[in-house]
Design an enzyme around this catalytic site. Structure first.
Site, mmCIF file in Angstrom:
data_model
loop_
_atom_site.group_PDB
_atom_site.id
_atom_site.type_symbol
_atom_site.label_atom_id
_atom_site.label_comp_id
_atom_site.label_asym_id
_atom_site.label_seq_id
_atom_site.Cartn_x
_atom_site.Cartn_y
_atom_site.Cartn_z
ATOM 1 N N GLU A 365 19.585 -0.744 -18.757
ATOM 2 C CA GLU A 365 20.849 -0.451 -18.336
ATOM 3 C C GLU A 365 21.764 -2.598 -19.019
ATOM 4 O O GLU A 365 22.557 -2.613 -19.154
ATOM 5 C CB GLU A 365 21.544 -0.565 -17.301
ATOM 6 C CG GLU A 365 20.904 0.659 -16.355
ATOM 7 C CD GLU A 365 21.920 1.785 -16.919
ATOM 8 O OE1 GLU A 365 22.336 1.194 -17.560
ATOM 9 O OE2 GLU A 365 21.845 2.727 -16.585
ATOM 10 N N HIS A 452 23.469 10.741 -25.453
ATOM 11 C CA HIS A 452 21.365 10.465 -25.059
ATOM 12 C C HIS A 452 20.566 11.397 -25.394
ATOM 13 O O HIS A 452 19.487 11.365 -25.257
ATOM 14 C CB HIS A 452 22.094 10.934 -23.191
ATOM 15 C CG HIS A 452 23.224 9.662 -22.309
ATOM 16 N ND1 HIS A 452 23.901 10.161 -21.899
ATOM 17 C CD2 HIS A 452 22.885 8.510 -22.050
ATOM 18 C CE1 HIS A 452 25.000 9.087 -21.186
ATOM 19 N NE2 HIS A 452 23.804 7.990 -21.333
#
EC number: 3.4.24.-
Length: 550
Positions: A365, A452
């Site tokens: 992240e 993703h």
């Protein structure tokens, strides 16, 4: 609902869609060990920015830019031999150009050698007079988002359940990312998703018709020494701050980054962890401090990874530490990075007993913040896949850097948080398709996948470059990585593969880089670091061929 990276990458707008031009300068060296090298000119961040600003007029002239186009500094890197890599955003008639970013490569004397542009060709729109007012544009953008309430765009994204409305006024910009420049408005519309994730959608709409040209979800679904016992990191040392008789989870040695608890709330900075003893957590999720230990340690080791591997001082390379928030919401099965607060946030998972504070989640992240402040890869299409893969790559390398016995380093993403409920990881870098959705190889339709899943191509490339093809066992984990053409690929090791990817990201990639351009960027990086025709250069070419990018 199936989640892939429910540890969703929370990314602020990329360089293409950034609400304001960000300035981040760093020093990277054209040497196999940039962290050990020093900038030959002894330049600091401010000096590098000043250099890039001073070079802007001559660079614009050398590139043949029009009189209405101006270059605005975003980043500057100077190699040990004085070669310059100056990253700019562009404006046209004073308006930000989305898709106007570029990197100018100069020799040590300032002569332009080459450039990498997000979009080639003219930036001039047909008109600079909008038919819609800013208020009308904001209303149309809000309406466009409201029309998606209750609809999930893909299997990885929770449906929008409410829309607060436009945040601030719509801003006039030039939209050029698709190669057809036109006047547009940029509007931020806020809301909430069904899983509790805040929504902040950045829309670019045609200034004449209000038609949506681009929609970008900014929030994606991703000095005392104390001791801590985390849920995932186990027993670790933590750098804390002592004031009087009170210790806080704040690290002055790493830009002042700290960890706070939201105690079930979904907004605010939370309450910084503090107490009169310097021992934190028990290792059990039921002890709220345990997740805080994971978060504080994850931020620290991510900082150290970037500092000691690349010489990068923090996410923005400005020496400022981000803060982490734990215990977000209730039963929130997600984690995210958000540039707007410059903070990392973790939910507690199903039943509030499964925090998403695993180490590679932290590294993943926070690496979105690094991407945002360098190449600014757009979060859609092939560039979005490269954005996600960059976070998977560096998140995994953070895990290898830490080398914890409780979280053994591997090429599996999110293997400990068990989001799928069956003990499987979120993604596999050696053979991405093992998750049932990710792409092993490039195809003309890979950009249509959720980012993703399209990330699989770059993840697979990196694994092949670092470790090679075929069956092998690393740290007790079995891998068997295939290639598109069946040819064997010999890896060059994680250290060199990581240096190549970082240099490609920070020196050559732009907001619109696709897989073909990523191949060129990594070959250029390998040439800079190890020489054209070197073993490393040839391995980069072979690994891309192995994933059908040639």
């Amino acid at each position: 609902m199936k989640r892939k990276l429910a540890v969703g990458a929370v990314l602020s707008a990329s360089a293409l869609l950034a609400g304001a031009i960000q300035v981040s300068a760093g020093i990277a060296q054209a040497a196999p060990n940039p962290a050990a090298a020093q900038n030959s000119a002894g330049q600091h961040r401010g000096e590098l920015l000043a250099l890039a600003a001073a070079q802007a007029p001559s660079a614009a002239k050398a590139l043949g830019l029009g009189a209405q186009e101006k270059l605005v500094v975003k980043d500057a890197i100077v190699d040990a031999d004085g070669t310059r890599h100056l990253r700019y955003e562009r404006t046209y008639d004073g308006l930000p150009v989305l898709g106007g970013d570029l990197v100018v490569h100069q020799d040590a004397k300032g002569k332009v050698k080459s450039s990498d542009k997000a979009v080639a060709g003219t930036l001039a729109p047909a008109s600079l007079s909008p038919k819609l007012t800013a208020a009308q544009a904001a209303s149309k953008a809000t309406g466009a988002v409201q029309s998606t309430v209750g609809i999930s765009k893909d299997a990885d994204e929770a449906a929008l359940t409410s829309v607060t409305g436009a945040s601030g006024n719509a801003e006039l910009v030039i939209w050029a990312a698709d190669g057809a420049p036109r006047l547009a408005y940029r509007t931020t519309v806020e809301g909430m998703r069904a899983d509790g994730t805040p929504s902040r959608q950045l829309l670019v709409t045609d200034a004449d018709s209000g038609a949506v040209l681009s929609a970008h979800e900014e929030v994606q679904t991703a000095n005392a020494t104390g001791t801590g016992n985390g849920v995932f990191v186990g027993s670790v040392s933590l750098t804390t701050t002592l004031s009087g008789s009170t210790y806080t989870l704040k690290d002055a040695t790493r830009g002042g980054q700290y960890t706070s608890t939201l105690a079930g709330k979904t907004s605010g900075k939370g309450t910084v962890y503090s107490k009169t003893t310097n021992t934190w957590g028990s290792g059990a999720a039921s002890n709220g401090e345990s997740a805080a230990v994971d978060a504080q340690y994850g931020a620290a080791v991510t900082w150290d990874f970037y500092k000691n591997t690349f010489g990068r001082s923090g996410i923005r390379n400005d020496g400022v530490g981000a803060y982490s928030r734990v215990h977000y919401g209730s039963n929130y099965v997600n984690a995210f990075w958000d540039d707007s607060c410059f903070c990392m946030t973790y939910g507690d998972g199903s039943g509030n007993t499964h925090p998403l504070t695993e180490l590679d989640v932290s590294g993943h992240e926070m690496s979105h913040g690094v991407t945002s402040n360098t190449a600014g890869l757009n979060y859609s299409g092939e560039s979005g896949g490269l954005n996600e893969a960059t976070s998977d790559i560096f998140g995994s390398m953070v895990e290898f850097y830490a080398n914890l016995s409780k979280d053994v380093p591997d090429y599996l993403i999110g293997e400990l948080i068990n989001i799928n409920g069956n003990g499987t990881p979120l993604r596999y870098m050696d053979k991405p398709s093992k998750d049932g959705a990710s792409a092993d190889y490039w195809s003309s339709t890979v950009g249509n996948k959720d980012v993703h899943y399209s990330s699989g191509v770059a993840n697979h490339f990196f694994y092949l470059l670092a470790e090679g093809s075929g069956a092998k066992t690393i740290n007790g984990v079995s891998y068997n990585s295939p290639t598109y053409n069946g040819a064997a690929v010999t890896g060059i090791g994680r250290a060199q593969a990581t240096q190549i990817w970082y240099r490609a990201l920070t020196v050559y990639m732009t907001s619109t880089t696709n897989y073909k351009a990523a191949r060129t960027a990594t070959l250029n990086a390998a040439k800079d670091l190890y020489g054209s025709g070197s073993t490393q250069y040839n391995a980069v070419a072979a690994a891309w061929t192995g994933v059908n990018v040639s």
